[in-house]
Design a protein around this motif. Structure first.
Motif, mmCIF file in Angstrom:
data_model
loop_
_atom_site.group_PDB
_atom_site.id
_atom_site.type_symbol
_atom_site.label_atom_id
_atom_site.label_comp_id
_atom_site.label_asym_id
_atom_site.label_seq_id
_atom_site.Cartn_x
_atom_site.Cartn_y
_atom_site.Cartn_z
ATOM 1 N N GLN A 15 0.883 -1.394 -0.198
ATOM 2 C CA GLN A 15 -0.272 -0.300 -0.109
ATOM 3 C C GLN A 15 1.111 1.262 0.035
ATOM 4 O OE1 GLN A 15 -4.343 0.716 0.101
ATOM 5 N NE2 GLN A 15 -3.074 -1.294 -1.004
ATOM 6 N N ARG A 33 -5.384 6.486 -4.998
ATOM 7 C CA ARG A 33 -4.900 6.415 -3.227
ATOM 8 C C ARG A 33 -6.905 7.606 -2.711
ATOM 9 N NH1 ARG A 33 -0.199 4.550 -2.663
ATOM 10 N NH2 ARG A 33 1.558 4.999 -4.687
ATOM 11 N N ILE A 46 -6.439 3.156 0.449
ATOM 12 C CA ILE A 46 -7.010 1.794 -0.105
ATOM 13 C C ILE A 46 -6.540 2.488 -0.670
ATOM 14 C CG2 ILE A 46 -9.247 2.326 -0.645
ATOM 15 C CD1 ILE A 46 -8.799 -0.242 -0.951
ATOM 16 N N ALA A 62 -6.429 -4.442 -4.503
ATOM 17 C CA ALA A 62 -5.861 -3.581 -3.541
ATOM 18 C C ALA A 62 -5.241 -4.955 -2.242
ATOM 19 C CB ALA A 62 -7.366 -3.005 -2.557
ATOM 20 N N ALA A 65 -5.232 -4.419 1.994
ATOM 21 C CA ALA A 65 -6.297 -3.656 2.023
ATOM 22 C C ALA A 65 -7.167 -3.206 2.415
ATOM 23 C CB ALA A 65 -5.801 -2.287 0.773
ATOM 24 N N PRO A 66 -8.660 -2.715 2.965
ATOM 25 C CA PRO A 66 -8.006 -0.972 3.311
ATOM 26 C C PRO A 66 -7.243 -1.573 4.566
ATOM 27 C CG PRO A 66 -10.347 -1.765 3.796
ATOM 28 C CD PRO A 66 -10.568 -2.527 2.481
ATOM 29 N N LEU A 100 -10.314 -7.336 -2.838
ATOM 30 C CA LEU A 100 -9.979 -6.245 -1.857
ATOM 31 C C LEU A 100 -9.609 -7.542 -0.626
ATOM 32 C CD1 LEU A 100 -12.385 -6.217 -0.378
ATOM 33 C CD2 LEU A 100 -12.046 -3.545 -1.146
#
Length: 366
Positions: A15, A33, A46, A62, A65-66, A100
């Motif tokens: 990240q 981002r 994220i 991702a 992430a988050p 994610l």
């Protein structure tokens, strides 16, 4: 993102800005981002990258992430995803889904189309570089295993090296060991260039290469160490060859480790089958954690262990468990569809390239 997370949680390297160049090579360009707020307070960050399935179907990824700056309750996770969906659909309605991480399962999440996720890992406490401190955090079998490995490797005169600055031609030796490991453990490795680019793109500050080598000649062994009573674990003796060089001897095990925000992750590793009785892998993991601890790194993440959701990782998880007194639960990977009914179609289409090509044509028409 770095500033938002500073002093709150470590930011995963995937990240961070240092990941962007490598991500562009293997996934795709940065999509964006984002900082997500709740009642004006920062809650999560994220970074999303564009990627495509075979056949050209676009999605976003991702990794890890988050990143949550506040407690990630089920309601917060759901609210975050709803806002993320709205943002992505507004910017690019052709995106099919987002890969994610989430702690809690939910109706808008599905198991990943490809690959094995994990929601539990093992993190070695680096003990400020002190061997005895690391041993204290391990279970009794783990401590015995490290002492056995120390003795066995001393008998053959093995040595741990950091070879981060080796030449590309010498990296081929590493890849050959990886191919042997892949054949033994039943996975398909990336092309050799993938791992070399990983090392070079992230740079020596963030990607480190460690290995165990065994002397080729019997005269190079250390019998006096092997015969010593009650072998002790001493301070780290990791050696570093001259830039562009490797240490002497035969490569038997290696780890490619990332370092960022005082955290390290054992991203890739391999070992030779014939040398498994030496237990070089466990010794290497221990020595790597010890060296990094002396550089103020707090923990070495061994990257994935089994859980009720992922029983496939049971064998490797039991090995890793010896390095810590407990597992560490983390958010697992999920696919979040953005187009109604898309995931069952993609699952079916992925079984054959012909089927996937047909789906691509239909999606493009729509």
């Amino acid at each position: 993102m770095r500033i938002a997370a500073a002093g709150v949680v470590p930011l995963p390297i995937e990240q961070a800005a240092v990941w962007e160049d490598f991500a562009e090579q293997v996934d795709g360009p940065l999509f964006g981002r984002y900082l997500w707020t709740e009642n004006g307070k920062s809650c999560a960050v994220i970074a999303l990258y564009r990627a495509t399935l075979t056949g050209g179907i676009p999605y976003l990824i991702a990794r890890h992430a988050p990143v949550w700056l506040k407690e990630a309750s089920p309601a917060r996770e759901a609210a975050f995803r709803e806002d993320l969906k709205a943002e992505i659909k507004k910017r690019d309605p052709k995106i099919s889904f987002v890969r994610l991480n989430a702690i809690y399962s939910a109706p808008d999440l599905e198991e990943p189309l490809q690959g094995i996720t994990y929601d539990r890992t093992v993190i070695i406490d680096c003990g400020n570089g002190k061997a005895e401190k690391i041993l204290q955090t391990m279970d009794s079998e783990g401590r015995r295993g490290i002492r056995r490995a120390t003795k066995k490797l001393a008998e053959v005169g093995a040595q741990v090296y950091e070879e981060t600055h080796l030449d590309q031609k010498d990296f081929h030796e590493y890849y050959e060991v990886l191919k042997e490991t892949a054949q033994r453990d039943g996975f398909r490795p990336h092309p050799e260039s993938y791992y070399w680019n990983f090392l070079q793109t992230l740079g020596a500050e963030h990607a480190r290469l460690f290995c165990v080598r065994v002397p080729e000649s019997p005269e190079a062994t250390a019998p006096e160490a092997a015969q010593a009573e009650g072998i002790q674990i001493h301070e780290s003796t990791v050696r570093t060859p001259q830039p562009g060089k490797t240490g002497p001897g035969r490569l038997v095990a290696w780890d490619l480790v990332t370092v960022y925000d005082q955290q390290a992750t054992a991203f890739f590793g391999a070992s030779t089958t014939a040398d498994r009785p030496l237990q070089a892998t466990s010794y290497l993991d221990f020595c790597t954690a010890q060296l990094l601890g002396s550089e103020k790194v707090k923990g070495l993440d061994l990257m994935g262990a089994h859980s009720p959701r992922v029983p496939q990782l049971y064998t490797v998880g039991m090995y890793k468990r010896r390095f810590a007194s407990h597992y560490t639960d983390i958010p697992g990977g999920w696919d979040m569809p953005l187009r109604s009914g898309i995931m069952p179609v993609l699952r079916t289409a992925l079984k054959t390239k012909r089927g996937l090509s047909s789906v691509v044509k239909k999606l493009r028409k729509n």
